[in-house]
Design a protein around this motif. Structure first.
Motif, short mmCIF file in Angstrom:
data_model
loop_
_atom_site.label_atom_id
_atom_site.label_comp_id
_atom_site.label_asym_id
_atom_site.label_seq_id
_atom_site.Cartn_x
_atom_site.Cartn_y
_atom_site.Cartn_z
N UNK A 205 0.83 -1.21 0.00
CA UNK A 205 0.00 0.00 0.00
C UNK A 205 0.87 1.26 0.00
N UNK A 206 2.00 1.21 0.67
CA UNK A 206 2.92 2.34 0.69
C UNK A 206 3.43 2.61 -0.72
N UNK A 207 3.82 1.56 -1.43
CA UNK A 207 4.30 1.71 -2.81
C UNK A 207 3.21 2.28 -3.71
N UNK A 208 1.98 1.85 -3.51
CA UNK A 208 0.87 2.40 -4.31
C UNK A 208 0.70 3.90 -4.08
N UNK A 209 0.73 4.30 -2.83
CA UNK A 209 0.55 5.71 -2.53
C UNK A 209 1.71 6.55 -3.08
N UNK A 210 2.91 6.01 -3.00
CA UNK A 210 4.07 6.73 -3.55
C UNK A 210 3.91 6.91 -5.07
N UNK A 211 3.49 5.86 -5.77
CA UNK A 211 3.30 5.94 -7.22
C UNK A 211 2.19 6.93 -7.57
N UNK A 212 1.10 6.90 -6.82
CA UNK A 212 0.00 7.84 -7.06
C UNK A 212 0.46 9.27 -6.79
N UNK A 213 1.25 9.46 -5.76
CA UNK A 213 1.76 10.80 -5.43
C UNK A 213 2.65 11.35 -6.53
N UNK A 214 3.52 10.52 -7.06
CA UNK A 214 4.40 10.96 -8.14
C UNK A 214 3.58 11.28 -9.38
#
Length: 141
Positions: free
Chosen positions: A31-40
């Motif tokens: 979930x952390x990786x998903x949020x980082x990708x969405x943020x970028x």
């Protein structure tokens, strides 16, 4: 007599992998990786939108549209940094095991702490987005 040494308990912000901490950690690595990708992606979207608005000589009020992708980007990156999802907190769930599975947060105190933390995160992320957008809108372009 010698002065007593004060004992200070230090609480580290980094939880153990897979550990839920109310108001502090409710998502795991996936979930952390998903949020980082969405943020970028949100930052890229905000930058592209800003460039397009400048290129078409959009009026200052129209440039305020940048706030939406920017706010999404800021909150997504903050969720990744903090290992805490506001949406999950409001929904009363958590996903810290590193899979897509979620669990309900059943303890009322934990749920209240999650939701309070989520509210603060949404508010300060929004304030940052509004401040940056205001600066962009006020640019003499």
């Amino acid at each position: 007599s010698t002065p007593r040494e004060a004992r200070v308990q230090i609480q580290y912000l980094e939880p153990a992998p897979g550990e839920y901490r109310p108001g502090a950690c409710n998502i795991g690595p996936r979930e952390i990786a998903r949020r980082r990708a969405i943020g970028i992606a949100g930052l890229v979207s905000a930058a592209v939108l800003a460039i397009v608005l400048i290129a078409i000589d959009a009026p200052a009020p129209a440039r305020a549209l940048v706030v939406f992708p920017l706010w999404g980007a800021i909150i997504s990156l903050e969720q990744a940094r903090r290992k805490f999802c506001a949406g999950f907190a409001y929904a009363g769930i958590r996903s810290v095991a590193g899979s897509d599975a979620t669990e309900s947060v059943s303890d009322a105190a934990d749920l209240a702490r999650d939701r309070a933390s989520a509210g603060r995160m949404v508010a300060y992320s929004g304030a940052i987005a509004v401040a940056v957008t205001a600066a962009f809108v006020l640019l003499p372009i």
